[in-house]
Design a protein around this motif. Structure first.
Motif, PDB file in Angstrom:
ATOM      1  N   THR A   1       0.966  -1.298  -0.066  1.00  0.00           N
ATOM      2  CA  THR A   1       0.018  -0.125   0.084  1.00  0.00           C
ATOM      3  C   THR A   1       0.875   1.374   0.164  1.00  0.00           C
ATOM      4  O   THR A   1       0.464   2.459   0.052  1.00  0.00           O
ATOM      5  N   GLY A   2       2.149   1.054   0.232  1.00  0.00           N
ATOM      6  CA  GLY A   2       2.907   2.252   0.144  1.00  0.00           C
ATOM      7  C   GLY A   2       3.360   2.665  -1.158  1.00  0.00           C
ATOM      8  O   GLY A   2       2.990   2.172  -2.292  1.00  0.00           O
ATOM      9  N   PRO A   3       4.175   3.737  -1.428  1.00  0.00           N
ATOM     10  CA  PRO A   3       4.625   4.156  -2.794  1.00  0.00           C
ATOM     11  C   PRO A   3       5.489   3.236  -3.390  1.00  0.00           C
ATOM     12  O   PRO A   3       6.823   3.393  -3.304  1.00  0.00           O
ATOM     13  N   LEU A   4       5.131   1.904  -3.815  1.00  0.00           N
ATOM     14  CA  LEU A   4       6.040   1.055  -4.333  1.00  0.00           C
ATOM     15  C   LEU A   4       5.760   0.864  -5.859  1.00  0.00           C
ATOM     16  O   LEU A   4       4.685   0.884  -6.197  1.00  0.00           O
ATOM     17  N   ARG A   5       6.881   1.069  -6.592  1.00  0.00           N
ATOM     18  CA  ARG A   5       6.888   0.993  -8.327  1.00  0.00           C
ATOM     19  C   ARG A   5       6.722  -0.418  -8.568  1.00  0.00           C
ATOM     20  O   ARG A   5       7.187  -1.430  -8.087  1.00  0.00           O
TER      21      ARG A   5
ATOM     22  N   ALA B   1      -3.057  11.743  12.032  1.00  0.00           N
ATOM     23  CA  ALA B   1      -1.799  11.079  12.757  1.00  0.00           C
ATOM     24  C   ALA B   1      -0.667  11.556  12.231  1.00  0.00           C
ATOM     25  O   ALA B   1       0.379  11.823  13.129  1.00  0.00           O
ATOM     26  N   ALA B   2      -0.468  12.000  11.096  1.00  0.00           N
ATOM     27  CA  ALA B   2       0.840  13.013  10.280  1.00  0.00           C
ATOM     28  C   ALA B   2       0.830  13.818  11.117  1.00  0.00           C
ATOM     29  O   ALA B   2       1.832  14.550  11.337  1.00  0.00           O
ATOM     30  N   ILE B   3      -0.257  14.699  11.183  1.00  0.00           N
ATOM     31  CA  ILE B   3      -0.395  16.193  11.833  1.00  0.00           C
ATOM     32  C   ILE B   3       0.216  16.064  13.340  1.00  0.00           C
ATOM     33  O   ILE B   3       1.109  16.922  13.738  1.00  0.00           O
ATOM     34  N   ASP B   4      -0.134  15.082  14.067  1.00  0.00           N
ATOM     35  CA  ASP B   4       0.173  14.602  15.282  1.00  0.00           C
ATOM     36  C   ASP B   4       1.750  14.128  15.444  1.00  0.00           C
ATOM     37  O   ASP B   4       2.237  14.045  16.620  1.00  0.00           O
ATOM     38  N   GLY B   5       2.435  14.066  14.380  1.00  0.00           N
ATOM     39  CA  GLY B   5       3.880  13.734  14.320  1.00  0.00           C
ATOM     40  C   GLY B   5       4.171  12.381  14.341  1.00  0.00           C
ATOM     41  O   GLY B   5       5.336  11.751  14.688  1.00  0.00           O
TER      42      GLY B   5
ATOM     43  N   GLY C   1       4.720   8.513  13.135  1.00  0.00           N
ATOM     44  CA  GLY C   1       5.659   7.969  11.926  1.00  0.00           C
ATOM     45  C   GLY C   1       4.594   6.952  11.407  1.00  0.00           C
ATOM     46  O   GLY C   1       3.636   6.582  11.598  1.00  0.00           O
ATOM     47  N   LEU C   2       5.358   6.337  10.272  1.00  0.00           N
ATOM     48  CA  LEU C   2       4.636   5.229   9.299  1.00  0.00           C
ATOM     49  C   LEU C   2       4.417   4.044  10.310  1.00  0.00           C
ATOM     50  O   LEU C   2       3.330   3.613  10.022  1.00  0.00           O
TER      51      LEU C   2
END
Length: 322
Positions: A127-131, A221-225, A227-228
Motif C-alpha cells: 500500500t506504500g509508494p511502491l513501483r 496522525a501525520a499532523i500529530d507527528g 511515523g509510518l
C-alpha cells in the motif's frame, strides 16, 4: 310534543382526522414492497439453501455413523454393525493419532504466523509508494490460483537433494539439506510450501481492508507527528482486527484440512512425521481399508475445527459488543 334530542356542538377549532399524506402512503407501500420482496427472495433462495444444507449434512451424518460402526471391505456395501464409541478408544489412545495431531498443530501454527504477521507486513508494503505494485499483485494472484498439485511438484523438484535449493547452498559453501527426507525438517518444508501458496490470498484480503480505512485518520496522525509504523500499529492494526480474526479462522480451517501438499511432497513421510489428521484419515481409509478408524480420525478433526469455530464466534460477539 316530542322532546328534542340534545346535540353536541363541536368547536370549529377542533382538528379533524386527516387522511394519510403521500409520504405516509409511500412508507406503507415501501414496507409492503420490502416484505413482498423478502418473501419472493425467500422462495427463490430457499430451495438452494436447503439443497446446500442437505449436501453438507448428509455426508456428515454418514461420516459419524461410519465412526460408530464396524465396517470392513466385506461389509462396506452391506449392513453396518453398530459398536458405538468402541472405535474411538484405539484411536485416541494410540501414538499415531497424537503424532498426527502434533504435526497438524505445527503446520497450522506456521501458517498462522505467515498469513497473519507476514501478510500484514506485506500488505503495508504494497500500500506504500511502491513501483510495480500492480504487477507484483498480479503475480501473487497467479500463484494463489495455481493448482496445489502443480505447486507441490515444482517445490518437490526444488527441495530435492540435487535440486535448485541445495545447488544454491552448495555455491555458498553449505552442504545439502534433506528438506523432505528428514523427519525433523519435512513438516517445516511442507509448511513453507503451503504458506507460500496461501500468502497471496492473505495479502490481498488485508490490503483490501486497509484501503477501506478513511484517509483522514492517517492525515490526523501525520499532523500529530506519528511515523509510518506508529500509524500502522496504532491505527491500521486495531481497525483490521475483525479482518485478521476472520483470516486466522480461515487459516486454521485450511490447516486442519491440509492434504494436497503433503500427498504430493512427502506422502505423509518420512515415517509419519508429516501425516496430518486429514492425511491420516485418508491413509487409514484408502490404504489400510480401515473405514471405521479413518472415520473416527476425520470426526475428531472435524470436532476440533468446530470447537475453534465456537471460540471464533464468541470472540467475534465480544468484538461487536465493544
Amino acid at each position: 310534543m316530542a322532546a328534542e334530542t340534545p346535540t353536541r356542538h363541536v368547536p370549529s377549532s377542533a382538528p379533524s382526522p386527516a387522511a394519510p399524506g403521500p409520504r405516509a402512503r409511500r412508507r406503507t407501500g415501501a414496507g409492503a414492497g420490502a416484505r413482498l420482496g423478502s418473501w419472493t427472495m425467500g422462495w427463490y433462495v430457499g430451495p438452494a439453501v436447503l439443497f446446500m444444507v442437505a449436501l453438507s449434512a448428509l455426508p456428515l451424518l454418514v461420516l459419524i455413523r461410519m465412526g460408530l460402526s464396524d465396517i470392513t471391505p466385506r461389509t462396506l456395501l452391506n449392513g453396518w454393525h453398530w459398536v458405538g464409541f468402541a472405535n474411538y478408544a484405539p484411536v485416541l489412545t494410540g501414538d499415531e493419532f497424537w503424532t498426527s495431531l502434533l504435526a497438524t498443530a505445527y503446520f497450522t501454527a506456521f501458517l498462522l504466523v505467515v498469513n497473519v504477521v507476514v501478510g500484514f507486513l506485506a500488505a503495508c508494503w504494497l500500500t506504500g509508494p511502491l513501483r510495480g505494485a500492480g504487477v507484483l499483485q498480479g503475480v501473487m494472484v497467479f500463484i494463489w490460483a495455481t493448482p496445489p498439485v502443480v505447486i507441490g511438484n515444482v517445490w518437490k523438484f526444488l527441495f530435492a537433494d540435487d535440486g535448485l535449493v541445495n545447488s544454491s547452498l552448495g555455491l555458498a559453501g553449505l552442504g545439502p539439506v534433506p528438506w523432505l527426507s528428514s523427519p525433523a525438517l519435512a513438516i517445516w518444508s511442507v509448511s513453507i510450501v503451503a504458506a507460500w501458496a496461501s500468502l497471496p490470498f492473505s495479502v490481498i484480503l488485508i490490503k483490501s481492508s486497509m484501503l477501506s480505512i478513511p484517509a483522514e485518520l492517517y492525515d490526523a496522525a501525520a499532523i500529530d507527528g506519528a511515523g509510518l509504523w506508529q500509524t500502522r500499529l496504532r491505527i491500521t492494526l486495531p481497525l483490521l482486527r475483525p479482518t485478521l480474526l476472520i483470516l486466522a479462522v480461515f487459516t486454521v480451517m485450511y490447516g486442519f484440512r491440509s492434504f494436497d501438499f503433503i500427498y504430493v511432497l512427502t506422502g505423509g513421510g518420512p515415517g509419519t512425521s508429516t501425516a496430518t489428521l486429514p492425511f491420516l484419515a485418508y491413509r487409514d481409509t484408502f490404504t489400510k481399508f480401515d473405514f471405521s478408524q479413518g472415520s473416527v480420525v476425520a470426526s475428531v478433526s472435524l470436532l476440533i475445527v468446530f470447537g475453534l469455530g465456537l471460540v471464533y464466534l464468541r470472540t467475534a460477539r465480544k468484538e461487536l459488543s465493544l
